[in-house]
Design a protein around this motif. Structure first.
Motif, short mmCIF file in Angstrom:
data_model
loop_
_atom_site.label_atom_id
_atom_site.label_comp_id
_atom_site.label_asym_id
_atom_site.label_seq_id
_atom_site.Cartn_x
_atom_site.Cartn_y
_atom_site.Cartn_z
N ALA A 172 -11.32 13.36 9.19
CA ALA A 172 -10.01 12.92 8.70
C ALA A 172 -8.92 13.76 9.34
N LYS A 173 -7.78 13.11 9.59
CA LYS A 173 -6.63 13.82 10.15
C LYS A 173 -5.39 13.31 9.43
N GLY A 174 -4.59 14.22 8.94
CA GLY A 174 -3.38 13.82 8.23
C GLY A 174 -3.71 13.08 6.96
N ALA A 175 -2.77 12.28 6.50
CA ALA A 175 -2.93 11.56 5.24
C ALA A 175 -3.66 10.23 5.40
N ASP A 176 -3.62 9.65 6.61
CA ASP A 176 -4.16 8.30 6.73
C ASP A 176 -4.86 8.01 8.06
N GLN A 177 -5.34 9.05 8.75
CA GLN A 177 -5.97 8.82 10.04
C GLN A 177 -7.42 9.30 10.05
N ILE A 178 -8.22 8.65 10.92
CA ILE A 178 -9.60 9.05 11.16
C ILE A 178 -9.75 9.21 12.66
N LEU A 187 -11.13 8.28 19.78
CA LEU A 187 -10.47 7.14 19.14
C LEU A 187 -9.79 7.62 17.87
N VAL A 188 -8.59 7.13 17.61
CA VAL A 188 -7.86 7.48 16.39
C VAL A 188 -7.55 6.19 15.65
N TYR A 189 -8.03 6.12 14.40
CA TYR A 189 -7.80 4.95 13.56
C TYR A 189 -6.82 5.32 12.44
N THR A 190 -5.95 4.39 12.09
CA THR A 190 -5.06 4.56 10.96
C THR A 190 -5.57 3.70 9.82
N ASP A 227 -11.40 5.09 0.16
CA ASP A 227 -11.67 4.13 1.24
C ASP A 227 -11.83 4.85 2.58
N ARG A 228 -11.02 5.87 2.81
CA ARG A 228 -11.10 6.61 4.06
C ARG A 228 -12.43 7.37 4.16
N LEU A 229 -12.88 7.99 3.07
CA LEU A 229 -14.16 8.70 3.09
C LEU A 229 -15.33 7.75 3.31
N ALA A 230 -15.27 6.56 2.70
CA ALA A 230 -16.32 5.56 2.91
C ALA A 230 -16.33 5.11 4.38
N THR A 231 -15.15 4.93 4.95
CA THR A 231 -15.06 4.52 6.35
C THR A 231 -15.59 5.62 7.27
#
Length: 195
Positions: free
Chosen positions: A85-91, A40-43, A61-65
């Protein structure tokens, strides 16, 4: 010279046998690329709440998520599930060996909710009531509290039973909800216990 060759050959045969035995007897945790699974890839996007005094960066926020998703990935039974983490805004969430994509989306994308009630119909040390707290069970990797009737058949009531929702509905309005919680952190007491 011949005896050295025989000893060397015997050592090679023993090591080969041990290698074959180890390969067949040990279970390997294969990754998503070998055994398949769910990816799964989340933005991540940041929404600022004008009423909130809290200001965090997108990276915070991304690290907390990621931490929340890692706990969920380990809780659903996927062997060596990874969240990164992947790129600037993906998980990216990878769940090797997990086959049900819809269940994975549901569990990973669900929102946790916190409610504190006054359990009016559950047995306490002071009073015997209609229901008692039963054993905690794992449902899709999530711990769930069950109830047990105190009268009659003493049946165990789990979340799949319609009676479970009725028990909670009798408690009325929650005394405290997650939205009321501003901050939470562990605290060490003088006796060395963490609460």
């Amino acid at each position: 010279m011949k005896s050295r060759s025989n000893i060397f050959l015997a050592i090679v045969i023993v090591l080969t046998g041990l290698s074959i035995w180890g390969y067949r007897s040990l279970k390997y945790n294969l990754g998503i690329d070998v055994q398949g699974g769910v990816r799964l890839v989340y933005t991540v996007s940041q929404v600022q709440d004008k009423n909130s005094e809290r200001s965090t960066t997108l990276e915070q926020d991304r690290l907390a998520t990621i931490r929340v998703l890692q706990r969920r990935a380990s809780g659903i039974g996927a062997l060596e599930g990874s969240v990164f983490a992947k790129g600037a805004d993906q998980i990216v969430v990878e769940l090797p060996g997990f086959t049900d994509i819809e269940q994975a989306k549901s569990i990973m994308g669900s929102t946790s909710r916190l409610y504190a009630y006054d359990a009016l119909n559950v047995t306490t040390k002071a009073r015997t009531r209609t229901y008692a707290v039963g054993p905690t069970k794992q449902v899709n990797g999530i711990p769930v509290v069950t109830f047990q009737r105190q009268i009659g058949d003493k049946q165990e009531i789990d979340p799949d039973n319609p009676e479970y929702a009725k028990i909670i509905a009798q408690w009325g309005t929650p005394l405290l909800q997650g939205a009321d919680l501003i901050d939470a952190k562990p605290q060490t007491l003088s006796a060395g216990k963490v609460i």
